[in-house]
Design a protein around this motif. Sequence first.
Motif, PDB file in Angstrom:
ATOM      1  N   GLY A  96       0.786  -1.222   0.000  1.00 50.59           N
ATOM      2  CA  GLY A  96       0.000   0.000   0.000  1.00 50.59           C
ATOM      3  C   GLY A  96       0.822   1.278   0.000  1.00 50.59           C
ATOM      4  O   GLY A  96       0.306   2.341   0.352  1.00 50.59           O
ATOM      5  N   LEU A  97       2.087   1.197  -0.395  1.00 50.50           N
ATOM      6  CA  LEU A  97       2.924   2.396  -0.449  1.00 50.50           C
ATOM      7  C   LEU A  97       2.651   3.153  -1.743  1.00 50.50           C
ATOM      8  O   LEU A  97       2.461   2.552  -2.792  1.00 50.50           O
ATOM      9  CB  LEU A  97       4.403   2.020  -0.377  1.00 50.50           C
ATOM     10  CG  LEU A  97       4.844   1.280   0.875  1.00 50.50           C
ATOM     11  CD1 LEU A  97       6.315   0.930   0.784  1.00 50.50           C
ATOM     12  CD2 LEU A  97       4.574   2.114   2.115  1.00 50.50           C
ATOM     13  N   GLU A  98       2.624   4.452  -1.646  1.00 51.02           N
ATOM     14  CA  GLU A  98       2.356   5.266  -2.814  1.00 51.02           C
ATOM     15  C   GLU A  98       3.604   5.359  -3.675  1.00 51.02           C
ATOM     16  O   GLU A  98       4.718   5.520  -3.180  1.00 51.02           O
ATOM     17  CB  GLU A  98       1.907   6.661  -2.376  1.00 51.02           C
ATOM     18  CG  GLU A  98       0.824   7.219  -3.249  1.00 51.02           C
ATOM     19  CD  GLU A  98       0.281   8.509  -2.719  1.00 51.02           C
ATOM     20  OE1 GLU A  98       0.652   9.550  -3.271  1.00 51.02           O
ATOM     21  OE2 GLU A  98      -0.502   8.458  -1.758  1.00 51.02           O
ATOM     22  N   ARG A  99       3.407   5.264  -4.954  1.00 50.90           N
ATOM     23  CA  ARG A  99       4.495   5.365  -5.919  1.00 50.90           C
ATOM     24  C   ARG A  99       5.012   6.805  -5.961  1.00 50.90           C
ATOM     25  O   ARG A  99       4.240   7.745  -5.804  1.00 50.90           O
ATOM     26  CB  ARG A  99       3.931   4.999  -7.282  1.00 50.90           C
ATOM     27  CG  ARG A  99       4.892   4.350  -8.214  1.00 50.90           C
ATOM     28  CD  ARG A  99       4.164   4.026  -9.500  1.00 50.90           C
ATOM     29  NE  ARG A  99       3.534   2.736  -9.468  1.00 50.90           N
ATOM     30  CZ  ARG A  99       4.089   1.630  -9.928  1.00 50.90           C
ATOM     31  NH1 ARG A  99       5.274   1.672 -10.451  1.00 50.90           N
ATOM     32  NH2 ARG A  99       3.449   0.489  -9.870  1.00 50.90           N
ATOM     33  N   ASP A 100       6.311   6.974  -6.174  1.00 47.40           N
ATOM     34  CA  ASP A 100       6.881   8.318  -6.303  1.00 47.40           C
ATOM     35  C   ASP A 100       6.283   9.010  -7.524  1.00 47.40           C
ATOM     36  O   ASP A 100       6.111   8.395  -8.570  1.00 47.40           O
ATOM     37  CB  ASP A 100       8.400   8.253  -6.460  1.00 47.40           C
ATOM     38  CG  ASP A 100       9.096   7.900  -5.160  1.00 47.40           C
ATOM     39  OD1 ASP A 100       8.486   8.090  -4.099  1.00 47.40           O
ATOM     40  OD2 ASP A 100      10.247   7.429  -5.216  1.00 47.40           O
ATOM     41  N   ASP A 101       5.967  10.274  -7.370  1.00 49.39           N
ATOM     42  CA  ASP A 101       5.417  11.079  -8.454  1.00 49.39           C
ATOM     43  C   ASP A 101       6.543  11.960  -8.984  1.00 49.39           C
ATOM     44  O   ASP A 101       6.917  12.947  -8.355  1.00 49.39           O
ATOM     45  CB  ASP A 101       4.255  11.922  -7.916  1.00 49.39           C
ATOM     46  CG  ASP A 101       3.600  12.780  -8.972  1.00 49.39           C
ATOM     47  OD1 ASP A 101       4.064  12.785 -10.132  1.00 49.39           O
ATOM     48  OD2 ASP A 101       2.615  13.456  -8.628  1.00 49.39           O
ATOM     49  N   PRO A 102       7.114  11.617 -10.158  1.00 51.28           N
ATOM     50  CA  PRO A 102       8.235  12.408 -10.674  1.00 51.28           C
ATOM     51  C   PRO A 102       7.841  13.853 -10.984  1.00 51.28           C
ATOM     52  O   PRO A 102       8.648  14.753 -10.847  1.00 51.28           O
ATOM     53  CB  PRO A 102       8.657  11.665 -11.945  1.00 51.28           C
ATOM     54  CG  PRO A 102       7.544  10.744 -12.275  1.00 51.28           C
ATOM     55  CD  PRO A 102       6.765  10.508 -11.026  1.00 51.28           C
TER      56      PRO A 102
END
Length: 175
Positions: A96-102
């Motif tokens: 459930g970790l949010e993906r990095d938003d470049p």
Amino acid sequence: MVSKAWAIQVVERHLAGWPARGRPRMVITDVRPHRLGWLIGSQSERYVRTREVIDMVVGHGPFLVDGVDGSLHTVHATADPEGGEWIEDYLEQVRGLERDDPLRSRITELLDSGQRLDALRLVRASAPDLGAQGAKAYVEAAAAGAQVPEHVRALLPQPPVRRRLWWRLSDPNPA
């Protein structure tokens, strides 16, 4: 973290059911730590004894025992076990970790250097579906260090759908 001994037990319990499904008896051949838990390799018992290629089971990848909850997964044979995009997918979908938003990191850099208008332009260029109000909401959230509102996030470009390289075999196991 789930212990090495527990991870081995989880995989051994899973492999114990293989002969009942018409598959050869499998044994653990390799156990190594991984940033997500434990990677455990397996091979047919007969191959381990004879080392004859005809006795080898091919096409299966290692098992992954999650280091946090002890759940069992299998990793595709073609996946790079130490790197690759499957790890990001796994972290997002299992933990459930949010993906990095470049885009957000670039917007934050622009805001830190006082270039708010350039940040708005970059958001508008990167996500034309947002419109001016959506771009403003995105930039304001980034400036405040807050989460991007859901109605804005839904309009952001989505990462491409990739071929799945891991599958859940069991729910979390108590350690």
